[in-house]
Write an enzyme that holds these catalytic residues in place. Sequence first.
Site, PDB file in Angstrom:
ATOM      1  CG  ASP A  57      30.777  72.698  66.735  1.00  0.00           C
ATOM      2  OD1 ASP A  57      29.782  72.984  67.423  1.00  0.00           O
ATOM      3  OD2 ASP A  57      30.726  71.936  65.759  1.00  0.00           O
ATOM      4  CE  LYS A 112      47.200  68.611  65.169  1.00  0.00           C
ATOM      5  NZ  LYS A 112      47.566  67.473  66.049  1.00  0.00           N
ATOM      6  CG  ASP A 123      46.074  65.930  68.817  1.00  0.00           C
ATOM      7  OD1 ASP A 123      46.250  67.155  68.832  1.00  0.00           O
ATOM      8  OD2 ASP A 123      46.980  65.133  68.519  1.00  0.00           O
TER       9      ASP A 123
END
Length: 347
Positions: free
Chosen positions: A240, A182, A216
């Site tokens: 995760d 990210k 994302d």
Amino acid sequence: MVFANIENKIPATLIPGDGIGPEIMDAVVRILDVLGAPFAWDVQQGGLAGIKSAGDPLPGALIDSIRRTQLALKGPLTTPVGGGFRSVNVRLREEFHLYANLRPVRTMIPGQRYDDIDLVLIRENLEGLYVAFEHYIEVGDDPHAVAISSGVNTRAGAKRIIRYAFEYALSHGRKKVTVVHKANVLKALTGIFLEVGREMAKEYEGRVVMDDRIVDACAMQLVMNPWQFDVIVTTNLFGDILSDQMSGLVGGLGMAPGANIGEKAAIFEAVHGSAPDIAGKGIANPLALLLATCLMLKHVDRADLAARLQTAVDQTLKVDGVRTGDIGGKASTNDFAAAIIKRLANG
């Protein structure tokens, strides 16, 4: 009870776990006995059973056992909600420096929403936000007015896990590694991960292709076109989340094995939790834990036994049509285990 000093046996710690753990572990051990798996089990309690027996979900006897065997098969362990105890899984990973979390997913039941899925997620296991360096700040009469959590990623940790991913790709005939981050927002915390990935890709140029995705976008593309991915390597929290999403491509968490790998120890487990709502009903799916034993067998250089077991599982699901309720069947835990045992016995 320790079954050591048995000729050609490999000492291993067995942790039945909580909730459905003892049921699925019993099924898996019975299957492994018929397979002729080489493990001599040292059975240890953890989770809620550990609290009951020793006042700690991670008792000293369990830690000492893994320190001796350097190998464990673990059922789902419950960490009580609220204060008092840190996550059992996080503590185990930290105690034994299990820096790599390996989570493969593969289509085993044809005709689902997605066919021909064969992906591997490799998750950094010791750093990032998931390690929960957290505290509250009191404001006025509210002791929990502000919650703060710190994430830490190191260049050394990123190099270790990304190299593991590239080496895994090479040794397993994989063609591409995707670094997930990210870095558009968390420019330092995950930017260092992307930076290391790009540097390391130069070492493997011509052998393994490297690309990258913002987390994302990766989540969306896993739904839209999962076949574009091969090996995904990412940070702790992102791994995760994405690994659970990936399990949904092939039928859910009941199909998702995991391996926690370090330089001196390895712990194998199902990715799912203890599912206390169905504990004792005899309907739990042991497949994820069974697939974890395939990873465990490969880890101890018994790929031959892992292949036999995988074949028996595939035949049970596809040819015999024996499946538990979570994957569209009506078989009980024992029915499913018996069907695999029959396949192994006849094979």
